[in-house]
Write an enzyme that holds these catalytic residues in place. Structure first.
Site, PDB file in Angstrom:
ATOM      1  CB  THR A 107      -0.907   0.031   1.244  1.00 34.03           C
ATOM      2  OG1 THR A 107      -1.739  -1.135   1.253  1.00 34.03           O
ATOM      3  CG2 THR A 107      -1.770   1.278   1.244  1.00 34.03           C
ATOM      4  CG  ASN A 139       7.127   7.912  -3.574  1.00 41.53           C
ATOM      5  OD1 ASN A 139       6.798   6.917  -4.236  1.00 41.53           O
ATOM      6  ND2 ASN A 139       6.928   9.153  -4.001  1.00 41.53           N
ATOM      7  NE  ARG A 140       6.145   1.859   2.924  1.00 44.43           N
ATOM      8  CZ  ARG A 140       5.061   1.487   2.211  1.00 44.43           C
ATOM      9  NH1 ARG A 140       4.364   2.406   1.542  1.00 44.43           N
ATOM     10  NH2 ARG A 140       4.690   0.232   2.185  1.00 44.43           N
ATOM     11  CG  LEU A 141       9.800  10.259   0.748  1.00 44.15           C
ATOM     12  CD1 LEU A 141       9.983  11.302  -0.347  1.00 44.15           C
ATOM     13  CD2 LEU A 141      11.137   9.988   1.451  1.00 44.15           C
TER      14      LEU A 141
END
Length: 229
Positions: free
Chosen positions: A6, A195-197
């Site tokens: 996700t 983007n996991r930022l």
């Protein structure tokens, strides 16, 4: 394990969008989680608090419900003779988190557990449904029980002792029933991003303030730092 992934699409969190104090920000997110549960039904138990303690065997974690929230920190009720009750009595250092996966948000608390005042405990206990109050007498939390039937029999015994009269005080508060509040040394707000930022904003208690008197509603008591995701 599934390969399904996700990409978090949360709203994010900027310093400019923060409420004036950590308490105000926590209340805002809790209120928004409750509102989302009403509107979209995808945030069940929005005040479910994962609570971590420790003993000689190592860390231990379980879920409780946050029943109090003010400048002194989040609070919960429990059987003081439970496993967590004994662990906290021996080592008051605790950690906890509120997590709302559908909103890509969480709040982490670290600090020291402080017993709730007996007046707070009694006022909350009296507000509970009759069955929950009787259940507090029937359950010796964390102790072994022979089977489900034995638990139901104990409930029936106390229900007969304290029948439902419709009054708030028809079931007294057991001596072993109480609660704790987390006096925070740190609090972290997490908001999932693409983007996991992710956004991570942590509030640490200033060196000039004592945890025993920490106040989440005092902006001057906290130092805010943005962390790498």
């Amino acid at each position: 394990m599934s390969d399904q992934r996700t990409d978090y699409t949360g709203d994010g969190l900027s310093e400019a969008d923060l409420e004036p104090t950590p308490l105000a920000q926590v209340r805002r997110w809790v209120d928004e989680a409750r509102a989302r549960q009403i509107s979209q039904r995808d945030v069940p138990e929005p005040t479910a608090l994962a609570l971590a303690t420790a003993d000689a065997d190592g860390p231990d974690v379980r879920t409780v419900l946050m029943r109090f929230l003010d400048g002194r920190g989040p609070g919960f009720v429990t059987n003081l003779d439970s496993t967590k009750g004994h662990q906290i009595a021996a080592d008051a250092r605790v950690a906890a988190s509120l997590t709302w996966p559908s909103m890509f948000r969480s709040i982490r608390f670290r600090g020291v557990a402080e017993p709730l005042g007996r007046d707070e405990v009694t006022a909350y206990f009296d507000s509970r449904p009759w069955g929950s109050r009787v259940g507090a007498w029937a359950s010796h939390q964390s102790a072994p029980v022979a089977d489900r039937a034995a638990l139901e029999e104990e409930f029936a015994r106390w229900a007969a002792e304290y029948p439902d009269t419709g009054a708030e005080d028809d079931v007294p508060v057991p001596d072993r029933w109480g609660g704790w509040r987390i006096r925070c040394t740190s609090l972290e707000l997490w908001s999932g991003r693409r983007n996991r930022l992710h956004d991570r904003l942590r509030f640490d208690l200033a060196d000039t303030h004592d945890v025993a008197g920490s106040d989440l509603d005092d902006a001057a008591a906290w130092v805010m730092t943005r962390l790498q995701p």
